[in-house]
Structure formats: C-alpha cells, structure tokens
Enzyme design. Structure first.
Site, PDB file in Angstrom:
ATOM      1  N   GLN A  67       0.784  -1.281  -0.102  1.00 45.66           N
ATOM      2  CA  GLN A  67       0.020   0.127  -0.045  1.00 45.66           C
ATOM      3  C   GLN A  67       1.012   1.207  -0.074  1.00 45.66           C
ATOM      4  OE1 GLN A  67      -3.241   0.528  -0.520  1.00 45.66           O
ATOM      5  NE2 GLN A  67      -3.426  -1.677  -0.833  1.00 45.66           N
ATOM      6  N   SER A  68       1.999   1.221  -0.773  1.00 47.19           N
ATOM      7  CA  SER A  68       2.783   2.337  -0.538  1.00 47.19           C
ATOM      8  C   SER A  68       2.300   3.531  -1.704  1.00 47.19           C
ATOM      9  CB  SER A  68       4.189   1.934  -1.360  1.00 47.19           C
ATOM     10  OG  SER A  68       5.026   3.178  -1.639  1.00 47.19           O
TER      11      SER A  68
END
Ligand SMILES: *Cc1c(COP(=O)(O)O)cnc(C)c1O
Length: 339
Positions: free
Chosen positions: A79-80
């Site tokens: 989830q960068s």
C-alpha cells in the site's frame, strides 16, 4: 538565502500545479481550543490522487529523463503511496515501471496497489525488503531492485532506480522548494507559524523541510511524527540526510546534529501501518470537522500526534501550527473494516 536560486540549477519536471493551498482549519482550531491550525494541502498534488512524493518526483524524474531512462524501478509496501505516485509519474513521462512490493500478492487489488496495477506497473512481491534494506541498503536501494535493473539492462533497456520514498538529496529538493512556497503563502496571509507538523517515514520530507527552514532563515520549528519504529534513532539519520543534502547543494554551513531534529515516536503504536485508536479518532476528526481525508498509516498518526500535543498543553493558544497534509487517503480504500 534565495531558495529559488539555490534549486534553479537542478533540472525539474513540473508534475503538478503549485503552490498547493494553505488553508485555515477553523472548526478544528475552535474544537481543540489550542493553537491556530492551518493545513498545507500537499494531498492535492496532481499525480494519481496526490501526496508528498510528487514534489520529490519533480526532481527525481527530471534526472531519470536526463539519463534517457525508459523504465523506472522502485520499491515499497503493497500500500505504498510512493510507489503509486512513482509509477503514475513514469507513465505521464512515457516510461514503464517496475515495483518491488514488500509482502505477498494481494488476493484482491485495493487502494494503492490497485492503482499500480491499473498503471500497468510490473509488480514483484518480496517479503524481505525491510531486512534487505537493513542489511545492505545503499541509499534506499536494496539488492533485489538492483537485480531487476540488471535484467532490464541485459535486455537493452535503460532502467532508472528510484530509491525508497525518494529520500535522497535530489528528492529532498522537493521539500526545500515546498518551504519556500510556504514562506510566501504565510507572508501573503499574515501567518507566523511556530511549528510545522508532518508524518515522518523515510525522513526525506522532514530533511527537506529542515534544510528549507534553515536556508530561509525561518523561525518555525519542524515536528516530525514518526510512523514507524527504528533501530537507529531517526534524528541521527535525518541530520545526516540534511547534511548530505546541503553538501549536494554546495552549501557549507554548520552541520546539522541530531539535536537540531525533532522526531516524536509516541504515536507509532505497534509499528508501521499498525492501526491505533488515536489515528482512527484523528481520521474522523479531520473528516468531520474539515472535510479532510487522512489515512491510518501516515497523516492520521501525524494528526493524532498534533491533537495529543494540543490536549497536553504542549501546543497552546499562543502558537500557530501548520499541519503538512502529506496525502495517503487512497490507503483507506484497502481498509474498509476500520470504519
Ligand atoms: C511517504 C509518506 C510520508 C512520509 O514521508 P517521508 O519523506 O518518507 O518521511 C508521509 N505521509 C504520506 C501520506 C506518505 O506517503
């Protein structure tokens, strides 16, 4: 020092309209009964739903283009926000991208990784990035990204390695520039900030802000709210990053020491990405009082820190605070269960 002049010598690609708005938060200010709170809306940059990485990418992508890169290779969490903005910026500039993501392939694509996929980034999953970075990091690049780059080179491609979070001296120019922008806006609006507050991850944003404040000879102090635990104190790392950034700019001043850098670890909870009650409260508060969207990994923790410092009387009515909203709202779409 004239920041515009200092950074003008570095190639830059404009990826977003700037300045981002600087807004007063009246309901929040009233409800908390402490300092005047302003929000610097860096969540509104124009790369795939925005965020703080866009500013860094203006300089890093210019370097990639200068080096004739055709493929950008980077790394981060599943989830960068960094990876999302990086792969989107690559497409905007006609390049392909590869992202090495820490963890397992998701069963359902949601949030940031869904967008990475829509952008057609090649996604590689690796559970050991954090360990690799701890063992043999070279400026935010780990062995697996270097290996991927090598395989692209062998196929006649021109890969460009984007370091974790864009936290290099070149990437830090983005937040030096942001300080210059903020100083003009505060002048215009008659604001004298005592504190700037933002979430600190890799520390690049904080390092850029610290350098910018020093170059601008500003009296405002930066309070970084850490979003993760570290074996080495983040202050040491950020002071070093500030010094390499100043050297990179050819500015020889008194070096930064860890004492010059303020990082607060009280709001991390169990670690990076771990949910805290305070972050969830902060998300609701910012949304319900000001129509802002935070996330539980970064801006929510930073905001929770600000709220707690107000409640404990560290930040008072005599102060003016600018909360740097670094974005990250996309992450909420991967966590509907939290709400
Ligand atoms: C990356 C990120 C940060 C932290 O920035 P660093 O420069 O890595 O310290 C804060 N907030 C959001 C939303 C981010 O994506």
């Amino acid at each position: 020092m004239d920041i515009k002049k200092v950074i003008a010598k570095y190639p830059r690609i404009h990826l977003t309209p700037l300045p981002t708005p600087l807004e007063f938060a009246p309901q929040l200010t009233k409800m908390l009964g402490g300092p005047k709170i302003y929000v610097k809306r860096d969540d509104l940059t124009a790369i795939a739903f925005g965020g703080n990485k866009t500013r860094k990418l203006e300089f890093l992508m210019a370097d990639a283009v200068k080096q004739n890169a055709d493929t950008v290779i980077t790394l981060g969490g599943v989830q960068s926000n960094w990876v999302r903005q990086c792969v989107a910026a690559a497409r905007k500039l006609g390049m392909n991208s590869v992202a090495v993501l820490e963890g397992e392939m998701p069963q359902v694509y949601q949030g940031n990784v869904l967008l990475d996929r829509i952008f057609g980034a090649q996604l590689i999953y690796d559970s050991n990035i954090t360990q690799e970075l701890e063992d043999q990091e070279i400026q935010g690049i780990c062995p697996i990204t270097s290996k991927v780059a090598e395989s692209y080179r062998q196929r006649g491609k021109h890969p460009y390695l984007m370091p974790l979070g864009g936290a290099t001296p070149l990437g830090n120019l983005g937040y030096i520039n942001a300080v210059d922008e903020l100083m003009y806006q505060m002048d215009e609006q008659g604001i004298h900030a005592d504190y700037l507050i933002a979430g600190t991850g890799t520390g690049g944003t904080q390092a850029g802000i610290e350098c910018g404040l020093r170059l601008a000879n500003a009296s405002a102090k930066m309070l970084g709210i850490s979003v993760s635990h570290h074996t080495q104190p983040k202050e040491v790392e950020i002071a070093a990053l500030c010094n390499t950034t100043m050297e990179f700019l050819g500015i020889h001043e008194q070096p930064f020491t860890p004492n010059d850098i303020s990082v607060n670890y009280d709001y991390v909870g169990e670690g990076y990405g771990a949910v805290t009650d305070a972050a969830i409260e902060a998300i609701h508060m910012a949304a319900e009082l000001e129509g802002l969207i935070l996330c539980h990994t970064y801006a929510g923790k930073a905001f929770a820190g600000m709220v707690d410092l107000i409640r404990r009387g560290v930040l008072t009515r005599d102060h003016t605070v600018v909360f740097i909203h670094t974005g990250g709202g996309v992450g909420n779409f991967a966590h509907p269960e939290l709400f």
